[in-house]
Design a protein around this motif. Structure first.
Motif, PDB file in Angstrom:
ATOM      1  N   THR A 293       0.818  -1.207   0.000  1.00 56.93           N
ATOM      2  CA  THR A 293       0.000   0.000   0.000  1.00 56.93           C
ATOM      3  C   THR A 293       0.850   1.254   0.000  1.00 56.93           C
ATOM      4  N   LYS A 294       0.317   2.277  -0.639  1.00 54.88           N
ATOM      5  CA  LYS A 294       1.010   3.558  -0.654  1.00 54.88           C
ATOM      6  C   LYS A 294      -0.034   4.638  -0.384  1.00 54.88           C
ATOM      7  N   ALA A 295       0.212   5.393   0.651  1.00 52.60           N
ATOM      8  CA  ALA A 295      -0.748   6.437   1.020  1.00 52.60           C
ATOM      9  C   ALA A 295      -0.719   7.547  -0.014  1.00 52.60           C
ATOM     10  N   TYR A 296      -1.876   8.156  -0.229  1.00 52.45           N
ATOM     11  CA  TYR A 296      -1.926   9.252  -1.191  1.00 52.45           C
ATOM     12  C   TYR A 296      -0.992  10.373  -0.716  1.00 52.45           C
ATOM     13  N   GLY A 297      -0.183  10.863  -1.615  1.00 54.49           N
ATOM     14  CA  GLY A 297       0.699  11.976  -1.275  1.00 54.49           C
ATOM     15  C   GLY A 297       2.020  11.551  -0.652  1.00 54.49           C
ATOM     16  N   SER A 298       2.210  10.239  -0.469  1.00 52.45           N
ATOM     17  CA  SER A 298       3.449   9.790   0.155  1.00 52.45           C
ATOM     18  C   SER A 298       4.381   9.200  -0.909  1.00 52.45           C
ATOM     19  N   ASP A 299       5.686   9.172  -0.601  1.00 46.92           N
ATOM     20  CA  ASP A 299       6.640   8.648  -1.585  1.00 46.92           C
ATOM     21  C   ASP A 299       6.960   7.183  -1.348  1.00 46.92           C
ATOM     22  N   GLN A 300       6.673   6.734  -0.163  1.00 47.12           N
ATOM     23  CA  GLN A 300       7.115   5.398   0.215  1.00 47.12           C
ATOM     24  C   GLN A 300       5.934   4.436   0.322  1.00 47.12           C
ATOM     25  N   ALA A 301       6.097   3.267  -0.261  1.00 45.34           N
ATOM     26  CA  ALA A 301       5.072   2.226  -0.123  1.00 45.34           C
ATOM     27  C   ALA A 301       5.535   1.203   0.914  1.00 45.34           C
ATOM     28  N   TYR A 302       4.601   0.457   1.478  1.00 45.59           N
ATOM     29  CA  TYR A 302       4.937  -0.553   2.486  1.00 45.59           C
ATOM     30  C   TYR A 302       4.232  -1.861   2.189  1.00 45.59           C
TER      31      TYR A 302
END
Ligand code: ADP
Length: 637
Positions: free
Chosen positions: A139-148
């Protein structure tokens, strides 16, 4: 590896070991979450125009790989950052501080078929473990650069690591369990199986649910084909939208099967049980709208907590503009779920302007009337279902009466049910009056802990003995509701433990006055002994078997005092207690004799005992149980 919180782990065990048998619903749960995540981004886009999040961008994509035994559910919604992953997927039922103790109770009940444990806890995501041996969330939060990447086998714990993902959103990858002798999981790894689940459980999700489907087409006819050419076919793949998305609320009730409504309700409102009632309204005219309402078949566990938020989903031309529009539904119908769609409402309606929006008020008014008439029809035509409804939601209706100081009587009073001591079943106020006949002057009720116990109290018995029914009220809100209503159909509602019930004849009253006059000394001695604990001692005109009883004068009843004393901010509200003495009881003679003989100790001791007994019978605590026990022992010696 991070460990699941203990309570989550236990719940997972319970679930995987199949307390909940309908494992088909796992896909619905994941799709509902994907739809919620898409909603969240969509809402953001309403205020942030840089976000492109229309319905066609926010698809939900389903894929499967038969060889690898995986199913992937992808959305392009809001996504989660690392903290959210930890918080949302590391703990079951994180959103409420429910203790596990309650869930164990629930599990016990579930075994007996009483409640639905998963529904109670909203462990939607975890239902994946009913079919998967491993779940991976990228998942990658909207507006974030990093996925987890969150990964777990659903047993001990989970890991969270950094991952690569281009766009915002979430992929849920399930590794489906191998088949066993009893269970066939392979059906989920087929196009047909998945399509069936989507259509069955998620047909009305408002985002397109897309999946690559196998199709067949005719091969082009070769140019040199002879007369005996038979058309040949080939398979090819194409991405299809599987769900219908046509808003179900726009369709006529006669065209929709109840099962379709049920599935829509369950998927949209995260309930695990079918609704008890489905109400559909289509209005045309000055303001056109479609309404689809559901009355749940059981109360959500948090209905009576202050965190519960009422409201209906508000759409304007199929576009969701508010998830919980409170203004559409009165507090006492807060359990109703549903959808309101009107093209006549402006799209940029805001919280502030809602209250003053006359169109919305008109719709809300209509909705209230519709719910009321549906409930009334259930009351008249399906009493068993209505009693069940009332068990779940009656308290809210009564509270509505109390909170409006009786102002909502016209809507609510005839929806109420009370337990009739005479008929030994739940009845309406109207039925009370019908049974009582023309001569009925008041509606009598008693308030306390249990119908059993209330039915045995001397005060209730004395009214029953005179041929009147008594409504036995056992909910904390009852007495408040009754006194807020004051009357029904012009008949006053009277608490039998209150002052004047108007049941005694003139002769009774004259006789009581005579006894009072003759025993002035005794009564003042008793009052002196009891002091502030009571406001007066009187001769009872109602008691038959019992020597004494307690009643209350004025607006605060004994039951109200009891309820209020349990509230955290109770300001010590007290009822004005009256000790009624039965002059026909042999004990009264004993008291008279003691008074005549000037035996003050005896009068005092007996007064205390009688008062304590009256308290016990009423279910009220006595001030000094030890002293009471000793006084009784002394008498026995
Ligand atoms: P519920 O949906 O009832 O809250 P779940 O266990 O299904 O419970 O999900 C827990 C939480 O995890 C959700 O409330 C949401 O915040 C988050 N979540 C689950 N799936 C997704 C998703 N696809 N995208 C973003 N957040 C999600």
């Amino acid at each position: 590896m991070r460990k699941f919180k203990t309570e989550s782990k236990k719940l997972l065990d319970l679930m995987i070991n199949s307390i909940y048998t309908n494992r088909d619903i796992f896909l619905r749960e994941l799709i509902s979450n994907a739809s919620d995540a898409s909603d969240k981004l969509h809402f953001k886009s309403l205020t942030d125009t840089s976000i492109k999040a229309g319905r066609d961008d926010l698809t939900i994509d389903i894929a499967f790989d038969h060889e690898a035994r995986t199913i992937t559910v992808s959305d392009h919604g809001i996504g989660m950052d690392k903290d959210e992953l930890e918080k949302n997927l590391g703990t079951i039922a994180h959103s409420d501080s429910m203790e596990f103790k309650r869930s164990e109770e629930a599990a016990e009940q579930e075994k007996q078929g009483d409640v639905d444990i998963i529904g109670q806890f909203g462990v939607g995501f975890y239902s994946a473990f009913m079919v998967a041996s491993k779940v991976c969330v990228v998942t990658k939060a909207y507006g974030s650069d990093q996925a987890y990447r969150w990964e777990s086998d659903g047993v001990e714990g989970y890991t969270i690591t950094e991952a690569d993902k281009k766009d915002n959103g979430t992929d849920i990858i399930l590794t489906i369990k191998p088949n066993t002798d009893d269970d066939n999981y392979d059906e989920y790894l087929t196009e047909y199986g998945l399509k069936d689940l989507i259509k069955r459980y998620s047909n009305y999700v408002r985002y397109p649910i897309k999946m690559e489907c196998t199709k067949s087409r005719q091969k082009p006819k070769p140019e040199d084909a002879g007369d005996d050419y038979k058309p040949e076919y080939e398979e090819y793949k194409e991405i299809d939208t599987i769900n219908s998305m046509t808003p179900i609320w726009k369709r006529r009730k006669s065209d929709v099967k109840q099962e379709e409504y049920n599935e829509f309700y369950k998927s949209e409102f995260h309930d695990y049980s079918d609704p008890a009632r489905t109400i559909s309204v289509h209005a045309e005219g000055a303001i056109a709208y479609d309404v689809l309402l559901f009355i749940p078949s059981r109360a959500p566990y948090d209905l009576y907590s202050k965190d519960y938020k009422k409201g209906l989903e508000l759409y304007s031309s199929n576009v969701l503009i508010m998830e919980k529009c409170e203004e559409l539904i009165p507090d006492y119908f807060n359990f109703v779920r549903g959808v309101v769609d009107s093209q006549d409402l402006s799209l940029n309606i805001s919280r502030e302007t809602l209250q003053h929006n006359s169109q919305l008020q008109a719709i809300a008014h209509k909705i209230e009337k519709k719910i009321k008439s549906d409930l009334a029809s259930m009351r008249d035509n399906d009493r068993e279902a209505y009693e069940k409804f009332f068990e779940n939601f009656g308290r809210g209706l009564k509270y509505g009466l109390y909170a409006s100081y009786g102002g909502r009587k016209d809507v609510l009073a005839d929806l109420l049910l009370f337990y009739s001591a005479k008929q030994k079943k739940m009845i309406t106020l109207d039925e009370y009056l019908k049974d009582a006949g023309d001569s009925c002057e008041s509606i009598y009720y008693a308030a306390g802990d249990s119908t059993d116990r209330l039915g045995k109290t001397p005060i209730v018995k004395s009214v029953l003995d005179k041929g009147h029914d008594v409504l036995l009220c056992t909910q904390d809100v009852d007495d408040f509701c009754m006194s807020a209503m004051r009357d029904y159909s012009d008949k006053p509602l009277k608490n039998v433990a209150g002052g004047d019930l108007g049941l005694e004849s003139d002769d009774d009253k004259a006789a009581a006055k005579e006894v009072t006059d003759q025993n002035g000394d005794l009564f003042s001695a008793m009052k002196d002994k009891l002091g502030d604990r009571i406001s007066k001692v009187v001769v009872s005109t109602r008691l038959t078997d019992a020597p004494v009883c307690l009643t209350a004068e004025g607006p605060v009843s004994l039951e109200m005092e009891k309820v209020m004393s349990q509230m955290p901010d109770s300001q010590g509200v007290k009822s004005s207690r009256v000790l009624e003495v039965n002059a026909k009881h042999p004990i009264f003679k004993t008291l008279q004799d003691a008074q005549k003989a000037g035996d003050k100790d005896k009068v005092d001791a007996y007064t205390d005992i009688l008062y304590d007994q009256a308290l016990l019978v009423e279910g009220l605590p006595i001030d000094d149980p030890v002293a009471y026990a000793q006084a009784v022992c002394k008498l026995m010696k």
